[in-house]
Design a protein around this motif. Structure first.
Motif, PDB file in Angstrom:
ATOM      1  N   ASP A 128       1.075  -1.183  -0.080  1.00  0.00           N
ATOM      2  CA  ASP A 128      -0.266   0.334  -0.071  1.00  0.00           C
ATOM      3  C   ASP A 128       0.877   1.340   0.129  1.00  0.00           C
ATOM      4  O   ASP A 128       0.501   2.451  -0.777  1.00  0.00           O
ATOM      5  CB  ASP A 128      -0.843   0.556   0.993  1.00  0.00           C
ATOM      6  N   LEU A 129       2.079   1.471   0.712  1.00  0.00           N
ATOM      7  CA  LEU A 129       2.732   2.305   0.865  1.00  0.00           C
ATOM      8  C   LEU A 129       3.892   2.573  -0.642  1.00  0.00           C
ATOM      9  O   LEU A 129       4.049   3.194  -1.071  1.00  0.00           O
ATOM     10  CB  LEU A 129       3.917   2.232   2.005  1.00  0.00           C
ATOM     11  N   ILE A 130       3.834   1.102  -1.246  1.00  0.00           N
ATOM     12  CA  ILE A 130       4.574   1.320  -2.260  1.00  0.00           C
ATOM     13  C   ILE A 130       3.776   1.876  -3.648  1.00  0.00           C
ATOM     14  O   ILE A 130       4.146   3.249  -4.202  1.00  0.00           O
ATOM     15  CB  ILE A 130       5.010   0.350  -3.438  1.00  0.00           C
ATOM     16  N   ASP A 131       2.675   2.209  -3.396  1.00  0.00           N
ATOM     17  CA  ASP A 131       1.044   2.055  -4.617  1.00  0.00           C
ATOM     18  C   ASP A 131       0.736   3.795  -4.262  1.00  0.00           C
ATOM     19  O   ASP A 131       0.224   4.727  -5.399  1.00  0.00           O
ATOM     20  CB  ASP A 131       0.336   1.416  -3.965  1.00  0.00           C
ATOM     21  N   ARG A 132       1.840   4.196  -3.159  1.00  0.00           N
ATOM     22  CA  ARG A 132       1.050   5.945  -2.649  1.00  0.00           C
ATOM     23  C   ARG A 132       2.469   7.354  -2.934  1.00  0.00           C
ATOM     24  O   ARG A 132       2.271   7.820  -2.862  1.00  0.00           O
ATOM     25  CB  ARG A 132       1.073   5.894  -1.193  1.00  0.00           C
ATOM     26  N   VAL A 133       4.019   6.137  -3.303  1.00  0.00           N
ATOM     27  CA  VAL A 133       4.928   6.971  -3.148  1.00  0.00           C
ATOM     28  C   VAL A 133       5.073   7.279  -4.580  1.00  0.00           C
ATOM     29  O   VAL A 133       5.296   6.570  -5.240  1.00  0.00           O
ATOM     30  CB  VAL A 133       6.287   5.760  -2.182  1.00  0.00           C
ATOM     31  N   ASP A 134       6.992   8.280  -4.417  1.00  0.00           N
ATOM     32  CA  ASP A 134       6.855   8.334  -5.816  1.00  0.00           C
ATOM     33  C   ASP A 134       8.250   7.244  -6.567  1.00  0.00           C
ATOM     34  O   ASP A 134       8.703   7.440  -7.219  1.00  0.00           O
ATOM     35  CB  ASP A 134       7.954  10.319  -6.158  1.00  0.00           C
ATOM     36  N   VAL A 135       9.098   7.252  -4.895  1.00  0.00           N
ATOM     37  CA  VAL A 135      10.422   6.790  -5.391  1.00  0.00           C
ATOM     38  C   VAL A 135      10.639   5.520  -4.289  1.00  0.00           C
ATOM     39  O   VAL A 135      10.234   5.877  -3.142  1.00  0.00           O
ATOM     40  CB  VAL A 135      11.942   7.846  -4.701  1.00  0.00           C
ATOM     41  N   VAL A 136      10.775   4.620  -4.020  1.00  0.00           N
ATOM     42  CA  VAL A 136      11.629   3.646  -3.630  1.00  0.00           C
ATOM     43  C   VAL A 136      13.201   2.790  -3.661  1.00  0.00           C
ATOM     44  O   VAL A 136      13.845   3.186  -4.327  1.00  0.00           O
ATOM     45  CB  VAL A 136      10.973   1.903  -3.696  1.00  0.00           C
ATOM     46  N   VAL A 137      13.773   3.137  -2.514  1.00  0.00           N
ATOM     47  CA  VAL A 137      15.250   2.874  -2.552  1.00  0.00           C
ATOM     48  C   VAL A 137      15.107   1.551  -1.635  1.00  0.00           C
ATOM     49  O   VAL A 137      14.316   1.798  -0.405  1.00  0.00           O
ATOM     50  CB  VAL A 137      15.861   4.406  -1.791  1.00  0.00           C
ATOM     51  N   GLU A 138      15.973   1.111  -1.492  1.00  0.00           N
ATOM     52  CA  GLU A 138      15.892  -0.708  -0.805  1.00  0.00           C
ATOM     53  C   GLU A 138      17.128  -0.605  -0.914  1.00  0.00           C
ATOM     54  O   GLU A 138      18.293  -0.803  -1.567  1.00  0.00           O
ATOM     55  CB  GLU A 138      14.935  -1.954  -0.937  1.00  0.00           C
ATOM     56  N   ASN A 139      18.102  -1.498   0.074  1.00  0.00           N
ATOM     57  CA  ASN A 139      19.854  -2.146   0.093  1.00  0.00           C
ATOM     58  C   ASN A 139      19.358  -3.470   0.008  1.00  0.00           C
ATOM     59  O   ASN A 139      20.514  -3.561   0.806  1.00  0.00           O
ATOM     60  CB  ASN A 139      20.576  -1.150   0.327  1.00  0.00           C
ATOM     61  N   PHE A 140      18.756  -3.985  -0.225  1.00  0.00           N
ATOM     62  CA  PHE A 140      18.789  -5.500   0.292  1.00  0.00           C
ATOM     63  C   PHE A 140      19.369  -6.432  -1.183  1.00  0.00           C
ATOM     64  O   PHE A 140      20.117  -5.463  -1.479  1.00  0.00           O
ATOM     65  CB  PHE A 140      17.392  -6.375  -0.304  1.00  0.00           C
ATOM     66  N   ARG A 182       5.340  -2.209 -13.571  1.00  0.00           N
ATOM     67  CA  ARG A 182       3.915  -2.247 -15.041  1.00  0.00           C
ATOM     68  C   ARG A 182       3.165  -1.739 -14.187  1.00  0.00           C
ATOM     69  O   ARG A 182       2.372  -1.604 -14.786  1.00  0.00           O
ATOM     70  CB  ARG A 182       3.943  -3.736 -15.587  1.00  0.00           C
ATOM     71  N   ARG A 183       3.020  -2.163 -12.901  1.00  0.00           N
ATOM     72  CA  ARG A 183       1.340  -0.954 -12.472  1.00  0.00           C
ATOM     73  C   ARG A 183       1.762   0.244 -12.178  1.00  0.00           C
ATOM     74  O   ARG A 183       0.806   0.982 -12.490  1.00  0.00           O
ATOM     75  CB  ARG A 183       1.149  -2.329 -11.160  1.00  0.00           C
ATOM     76  N   ARG A 184       3.025   0.690 -12.367  1.00  0.00           N
ATOM     77  CA  ARG A 184       2.820   2.333 -11.767  1.00  0.00           C
ATOM     78  C   ARG A 184       4.061   2.486 -12.102  1.00  0.00           C
ATOM     79  O   ARG A 184       5.407   2.199 -11.536  1.00  0.00           O
ATOM     80  CB  ARG A 184       3.091   1.955 -10.057  1.00  0.00           C
ATOM     81  N   PRO A 185       4.074   2.661 -13.665  1.00  0.00           N
ATOM     82  CA  PRO A 185       5.881   3.110 -14.727  1.00  0.00           C
ATOM     83  C   PRO A 185       5.956   4.549 -14.011  1.00  0.00           C
ATOM     84  O   PRO A 185       6.937   4.489 -14.327  1.00  0.00           O
ATOM     85  CB  PRO A 185       4.793   3.371 -16.239  1.00  0.00           C
ATOM     86  N   GLU A 186       5.260   4.837 -12.884  1.00  0.00           N
ATOM     87  CA  GLU A 186       6.005   6.720 -12.980  1.00  0.00           C
ATOM     88  C   GLU A 186       6.918   6.529 -11.924  1.00  0.00           C
ATOM     89  O   GLU A 186       7.757   7.718 -11.371  1.00  0.00           O
ATOM     90  CB  GLU A 186       4.833   7.304 -12.755  1.00  0.00           C
ATOM     91  N   LEU A 187       7.093   4.553 -11.492  1.00  0.00           N
ATOM     92  CA  LEU A 187       7.732   5.150  -9.757  1.00  0.00           C
ATOM     93  C   LEU A 187       8.656   5.019 -10.220  1.00  0.00           C
ATOM     94  O   LEU A 187       9.542   3.935 -10.921  1.00  0.00           O
ATOM     95  CB  LEU A 187       7.388   4.010  -9.248  1.00  0.00           C
TER      96      LEU A 187
END
Length: 418
Positions: free
Chosen positions: A101-113, A130-135
């Protein structure tokens, strides 16, 4: 003395860190330890709203000794200001749903897994994009998302060693040493932030986001700069230089008569002549061993044999003043406390005294990027683990308060630490 920045009370759902050029941009921070948190702190300093999603036990950097403030490590506090924290068990379906739900609301995701962990946790990045091409999705790892080393664990010391950077660091004839700062992590965080900014600029132009792949090792290789080019031209391995320079023998540190170390950067012919005049060694200017940059480099040991005892005749501060009067750059080698005191005196907000309305206080290093037309909000104290859970779930995502309580009671959502 820098005035303390006090974190004001926030209504549910109100973002922090607004007012900068990234105001209106929301970042989901899925990172841990240093490279990722350093990246997202840069974005927060630039005005983005940064939501830090942590495991129930919290970012592992919260527990690093020796210094703590109200239970959180100084290590953590130095890299997580102006963020909001929610602690979620991603191994539970309900926890994964919160993250989605958070991913669907934000502009940027940063991860270092480590590569592959996102998919194991349930994040199918290709499907999400594919679902959120603007992400914009930024991944920081040791060796990249593809390649023969992708599955290897990496730490700052590992990439300093593998990149060749460590081989250049230390005194000639002695073992290599790591850099005094964790450049492997910090440089990766900076390059990731650069990638995010570039992707956001491109999105503003064409409407699409991008996926960014930043490898710590690649970043360290890029920092080799001209040393790598030297090696590829002559086929030799550059050697440790200590506090000296491979190309400019009058660009190095010296020990003065009071035992204090200072540095001189006489890297032009004018500076060379002024250096000789300050040392009362004017005869060196016309000495054929030293009359050009090439000859000085060829005869650097003989030159140092003359300069070192000359510099031992006066205190370091005296030499710095004398050289400055002749427009030859020179500086004392400061300790960290001395450098911090100087930064406070300079008044460029590079030392921030953060305070929270619950009484927590800490001083941290500020953001070096200054803007004329943007006045970012006062930086906020790094959040306690899960401190902003209710505001984020109820105010940002619109979860009913009863559902938030149920998620806490079932352990999906860690209760905020008081």
């Amino acid at each position: 003395m820098t005035s303390p920045h006090l974190t004001p009370p926030r209504p549910d759902g109100e973002p922090t860190g607004t007012g900068g050029p990234l105001h209106g941009t929301t970042v989901l921070d899925l990172t841990n330890f240093l490279s990722g948190p350093y990246c997202t702190q840069i974005l927060a300093d630039l005005g983005a709203r940064v939501i830090k999603l942590e495991p129930p036990e919290g970012d592992s950097s919260r527990a690093i000794p020796p210094h703590f403030v109200a239970g959180d490590s100084a290590y953590y506090l130095g890299n997580n200001r102006s963020k909001e924290s929610i602690a979620v068990d991603l191994k539970r379906p309900e926890g994964l749903e919160i993250a989605q739900d958070l991913i669907d609301r934000v502009d940027v995701v940063v991860e270092n897994f480590r590569p592959g962990v996102c998919r194991r946790l349930g994040f199918d990045v290709e499907e999400i994009r594919r679902r959120r091409p603007e992400l914009v999705w930024a991944s920081i790892s040791g060796f990249g998302q593809a390649g023969p080393w992708r599955d290897r664990p990496a730490y700052d010391l590992i990439v300093q060693a593998l990149s060749g950077v460590m081989s250049l660091t230390g005194e000639p004839g002695r073992p290599s040493v790591r850099l005094g700062i964790p450049a492997g992590d910090l440089v990766a965080g900076m390059f990731a932030a650069i990638g995010v900014l570039a992707a956001l600029a491109d999105r503003a132009r064409c409407g699409r986001g991008d996926q960014i792949d930043v490898a710590m090792l690649d970043c360290q290789l890029s920092m080799l700069s001209y040393q790598a080019v030297y090696s590829m031209i002559d086929g030799k391995a550059p050697q440790r230089q200590g506090s000296r320079h491979d190309s400019i023998p009058t660009y190095r540190s010296f020990v003065a008569g009071d035992g204090r170390e200072f540095v001189v950067t006489a890297n032009t012919e004018r500076m060379w002549r002024e250096l000789c005049a300050a040392l009362e060694l004017d005869g060196l200017v016309d000495d054929p061993r030293f009359d050009s940059a090439g000859s000085r480099l060829k005869n650097k040991e003989a030159l140092w044999h003359l300069l070192e005892p000359a510099f031992a005749r006066r205190p370091a501060a005296d030499w710095v003043a004398r050289l400055a009067a002749r427009r030859v750059p020179a500086a004392l080698i400061k300790t960290v406390p001395e450098a911090i005191a100087d930064a406070r005196e300079a008044g460029r907000e590079m030392v921030l005294d953060l305070g929270h309305d619950d009484g927590r206080k800490v001083s941290v290093i500020g953001n070096p990027v200054k803007f004329t037309d943007h006045q970012p909000a006062a930086p906020a104290f790094p959040p306690h683990l899960g401190e902003n859970a209710h505001a984020l779930l109820n105010g940002f995502l619109g979860y009913p308060a009863q559902r938030v309580r149920e998620l806490q009671e079932t352990g999906v959502l860690a209760r905020p630490r008081q």
